[in-house]
Design a protein around this motif. Structure first.
Motif, PDB file in Angstrom:
ATOM      1  N   GLN A  52       0.820  -1.211   0.000  1.00  0.00           N
ATOM      2  CA  GLN A  52       0.000   0.000   0.000  1.00  0.00           C
ATOM      3  C   GLN A  52       0.856   1.263   0.000  1.00  0.00           C
ATOM      4  N   ASP A  53       2.081   1.175   0.521  1.00  0.00           N
ATOM      5  CA  ASP A  53       2.978   2.328   0.568  1.00  0.00           C
ATOM      6  C   ASP A  53       3.565   2.662  -0.798  1.00  0.00           C
ATOM      7  N   GLY A  54       3.797   1.627  -1.620  1.00  0.00           N
ATOM      8  CA  GLY A  54       4.597   1.773  -2.828  1.00  0.00           C
ATOM      9  C   GLY A  54       6.019   1.362  -2.496  1.00  0.00           C
ATOM     10  N   ILE A  55       6.303   0.056  -2.573  1.00  0.00           N
ATOM     11  CA  ILE A  55       7.609  -0.488  -2.165  1.00  0.00           C
ATOM     12  C   ILE A  55       8.674  -0.117  -3.199  1.00  0.00           C
ATOM     13  N   VAL A  56       9.785   0.439  -2.721  1.00  0.00           N
ATOM     14  CA  VAL A  56      10.863   0.913  -3.587  1.00  0.00           C
ATOM     15  C   VAL A  56      11.987  -0.122  -3.629  1.00  0.00           C
ATOM     16  N   VAL A  57      12.418  -0.476  -4.839  1.00  0.00           N
ATOM     17  CA  VAL A  57      13.581  -1.347  -5.017  1.00  0.00           C
ATOM     18  C   VAL A  57      14.632  -0.593  -5.815  1.00  0.00           C
ATOM     19  N   GLN A  79      -4.750   6.273  -6.792  1.00  0.00           N
ATOM     20  CA  GLN A  79      -6.056   6.792  -6.378  1.00  0.00           C
ATOM     21  C   GLN A  79      -6.539   6.094  -5.104  1.00  0.00           C
ATOM     22  N   LYS A  80      -6.238   4.806  -5.013  1.00  0.00           N
ATOM     23  CA  LYS A  80      -6.713   4.017  -3.877  1.00  0.00           C
ATOM     24  C   LYS A  80      -5.900   4.260  -2.617  1.00  0.00           C
ATOM     25  N   TYR A  81      -4.589   4.409  -2.739  1.00  0.00           N
ATOM     26  CA  TYR A  81      -3.735   4.331  -1.559  1.00  0.00           C
ATOM     27  C   TYR A  81      -2.907   5.581  -1.255  1.00  0.00           C
ATOM     28  N   ASN A  82      -3.013   6.646  -2.036  1.00  0.00           N
ATOM     29  CA  ASN A  82      -2.187   7.801  -1.701  1.00  0.00           C
ATOM     30  C   ASN A  82      -2.569   8.360  -0.336  1.00  0.00           C
ATOM     31  N   LYS A  83      -1.567   8.796   0.431  1.00  0.00           N
ATOM     32  CA  LYS A  83      -1.728   9.128   1.849  1.00  0.00           C
ATOM     33  C   LYS A  83      -2.712  10.265   2.097  1.00  0.00           C
ATOM     34  N   ASN A  84      -2.769  11.240   1.182  1.00  0.00           N
ATOM     35  CA  ASN A  84      -3.617  12.414   1.387  1.00  0.00           C
ATOM     36  C   ASN A  84      -5.003  12.280   0.764  1.00  0.00           C
ATOM     37  N   ASN A  85      -5.277  11.083   0.204  1.00  0.00           N
ATOM     38  CA  ASN A  85      -6.585  10.794  -0.389  1.00  0.00           C
ATOM     39  C   ASN A  85      -6.979  11.820  -1.450  1.00  0.00           C
ATOM     40  N   ILE A  86      -6.020  12.236  -2.255  1.00  0.00           N
ATOM     41  CA  ILE A  86      -6.293  13.223  -3.294  1.00  0.00           C
ATOM     42  C   ILE A  86      -6.741  12.534  -4.584  1.00  0.00           C
ATOM     43  N   ASP A  87      -7.423  13.281  -5.424  1.00  0.00           N
ATOM     44  CA  ASP A  87      -7.829  12.785  -6.742  1.00  0.00           C
ATOM     45  C   ASP A  87      -6.678  13.065  -7.700  1.00  0.00           C
ATOM     46  N   TYR A  88      -5.650  12.249  -7.601  1.00  0.00           N
ATOM     47  CA  TYR A  88      -4.402  12.499  -8.322  1.00  0.00           C
ATOM     48  C   TYR A  88      -4.589  12.460  -9.836  1.00  0.00           C
ATOM     49  N   ALA A  89      -5.477  11.619 -10.312  1.00  0.00           N
ATOM     50  CA  ALA A  89      -5.687  11.477 -11.757  1.00  0.00           C
ATOM     51  C   ALA A  89      -6.208  12.759 -12.392  1.00  0.00           C
ATOM     52  N   SER A  90      -6.834  13.616 -11.591  1.00  0.00           N
ATOM     53  CA  SER A  90      -7.483  14.819 -12.126  1.00  0.00           C
ATOM     54  C   SER A  90      -6.718  16.106 -11.828  1.00  0.00           C
ATOM     55  N   ILE A  91      -5.465  15.984 -11.379  1.00  0.00           N
ATOM     56  CA  ILE A  91      -4.661  17.177 -11.099  1.00  0.00           C
ATOM     57  C   ILE A  91      -4.007  17.677 -12.388  1.00  0.00           C
ATOM     58  N   GLU A  92      -3.999  18.996 -12.565  1.00  0.00           N
ATOM     59  CA  GLU A  92      -3.354  19.620 -13.712  1.00  0.00           C
ATOM     60  C   GLU A  92      -1.862  19.765 -13.450  1.00  0.00           C
ATOM     61  N   ILE A 128       4.795  13.860  -5.500  1.00  0.00           N
ATOM     62  CA  ILE A 128       5.196  12.515  -5.087  1.00  0.00           C
ATOM     63  C   ILE A 128       4.034  11.842  -4.381  1.00  0.00           C
ATOM     64  N   VAL A 129       3.632  10.705  -4.885  1.00  0.00           N
ATOM     65  CA  VAL A 129       2.551   9.913  -4.301  1.00  0.00           C
ATOM     66  C   VAL A 129       2.964   8.449  -4.326  1.00  0.00           C
ATOM     67  N   CYS A 130       2.746   7.761  -3.211  1.00  0.00           N
ATOM     68  CA  CYS A 130       3.114   6.338  -3.122  1.00  0.00           C
ATOM     69  C   CYS A 130       4.561   6.110  -3.553  1.00  0.00           C
ATOM     70  N   ASN A 131       5.427   7.066  -3.204  1.00  0.00           N
ATOM     71  CA  ASN A 131       6.869   7.022  -3.491  1.00  0.00           C
ATOM     72  C   ASN A 131       7.205   7.160  -4.976  1.00  0.00           C
ATOM     73  N   ILE A 132       6.229   7.546  -5.812  1.00  0.00           N
ATOM     74  CA  ILE A 132       6.450   7.761  -7.246  1.00  0.00           C
ATOM     75  C   ILE A 132       6.455   9.262  -7.509  1.00  0.00           C
ATOM     76  N   HIS A 133       7.413   9.725  -8.309  1.00  0.00           N
ATOM     77  CA  HIS A 133       7.551  11.149  -8.589  1.00  0.00           C
ATOM     78  C   HIS A 133       7.074  11.523  -9.994  1.00  0.00           C
ATOM     79  N   ASP A 134       6.382  12.646 -10.098  1.00  0.00           N
ATOM     80  CA  ASP A 134       6.158  13.383 -11.345  1.00  0.00           C
ATOM     81  C   ASP A 134       5.360  12.656 -12.423  1.00  0.00           C
TER      82      ASP A 134
END
Length: 388
Positions: A127-132, A292-305, A322-328
């Protein structure tokens, strides 16, 4: 009873069950073996295949399941991918030779900042976004698919698919249902909202963009491993013409889609363990559903400009995007994909918002002509593991 005795007891129980099952199948099949030699050979092959499957189950279930926390900062086996599970029982495959990056609030260097707060104890969960990270410092984030177990005992389901509805409401996320078109060389996808203009080609055709290296292998590897990896950062230029996924690097932009696809494929020679490719629409859309399901701030990330994050370009990871450890994925640069636009004049498809164009969202898909090499379009790499 000691843990060692319990483990031995569990191993024995699984082995006895599997062996008993195999002998039961032998007994059942034995009754029909008194037939032709050809049929008997086919039955024997079937039985041996069943035995092989059960033997694999014994090897897996009869051993201590590997925990992903045990691989934080420690290289996985160089000769094979490692199948592990997180603290909630979700499966994660670590590519051969990669390590799991541990949780840290440090911002220097930037790529050390990794947020694992879902379980409350700093252990990595899907759920966090595991980084390798590979041996050269390139980082990727695990995108889980299938049934996802939550810490409260509930379960969610994320299906690998192409989506065009990402609304954060009570409506379950549903991928676009597929059907075969009138031609044999492509698939067209639609739902009640209908994406008629975009598709993932399964065969390269003249005048189209560069397709996925193997869409079928990507699907098989993702579904078999319960997930895939998306680059943590937009691609930057490394040595020998290979892309990198590292923080605070100049984004590799100004490439045609065909060049971006070729560069992404060159990133890894996984020696049969894993493959790299340019992001496809299944990967982009499924990653968005996960966010969309697991980002910490519960934002509608898909709809951000994208321009709402920054109207100037930045180096990789420097934005607050940065959401779920993914950038940009929303801001900074738009990104080429393997998705094809049906307009033959504009077949190349880019995804996401960017610093240069107003009203462009994370979920956007826009077609461009084959010769397009724009300064505000970069690319992102995906990695998927073999099922062996």
């Amino acid at each position: 009873m000691s843990k060692e005795k319990l483990l031995k007891q569990e191993k024995g129980s699984v082995a006895v069950f599997a062996i008993a099952t195999i002998f039961s199948l032998v007994f059942i099949l034995g009754g029909v073996f008194a037939v032709s030699t050809t049929t008997r050979k086919n039955q024997l092959r079937t039985l041996l295949k069943i035995k092989e499957i059960y033997a694999a189950e014994i090897r897996y279930e009869g051993s201590t399941k590997k925990k992903i926390a045990d691989y934080v900062g420690k290289p996985a086996d160089n000769d094979k991918n490692i199948k592990t599970e997180d603290a909630n029982g979700n499966l994660v495959t670590i590519p051969a030779g990669f390590i799991v990056v541990g949780a840290s609030t440090e911002t220097t260097p930037l790529d050390r900042k990794v947020d694992y707060t879902y379980n409350g104890d700093g252990t990595p969960t899907v759920q966090d976004g595991i980084v390798v990270e590979d041996g050269d410092g390139n980082q990727f984030v695990w995108i889980p698919v299938g049934t996802i177990k939550n810490k409260d005992g509930t379960e969610d389901k994320i299906e690998l698919g192409r989506y065009n509805v990402f609304a954060k409401d009570s409506t379950p996320f549903q991928p676009i249902s597929s059907y075969k078109s009138n031609t044999e060389d492509d698939e067209v996808y639609q739902n009640q909202y209908v994406i008629q203009s975009y598709r993932e080609l399964t065969k390269q055709i003249e005048g189209s963009n560069i397709i996925a290296k193997s869409l079928e292998s990507f699907k098989k590897g993702t579904e078999g491993n319960h997930g895939f990896y998306i680059a943590r950062y937009e691609a930057s230029q490394g040595v020998n013409g290979k892309p990198m996924s590292k923080a605070v690097q100049t984004v590799w932009s100004g490439l045609e889609q065909s060049a971006a696809a070729q560069k992404a494929r060159l990133m890894y020679d996984g020696k049969g363990f894993y493959e790299s490719d340019l992001v496809n629409s299944y990967a982009w859309d499924t990653a968005l559903i996960f966010i969309q399901k697991y980002n910490k701030n519960n934002i509608d990330y898909a709809s951000i400009e994208g321009m709402s994050i920054s109207s100037t370009s930045k180096k990789t990871g420097e934005n607050e995007d940065i959401v779920c450890n993914i950038h940009d994925m929303c801001g900074n640069y738009a990104e080429w994909s393997t998705e094809n636009c049906n307009d033959t004049n504009w077949p190349n498809t880019r995804r996401g918002g960017n610093y240069s164009q107003a009203s462009r969202l994370t979920s956007d898909r826009i077609g461009y002509c084959p010769s397009s090499y724009l300064s505000f379009i970069g690319f992102r790499v995906i990695v998927y593991c073999d099922t062996k």
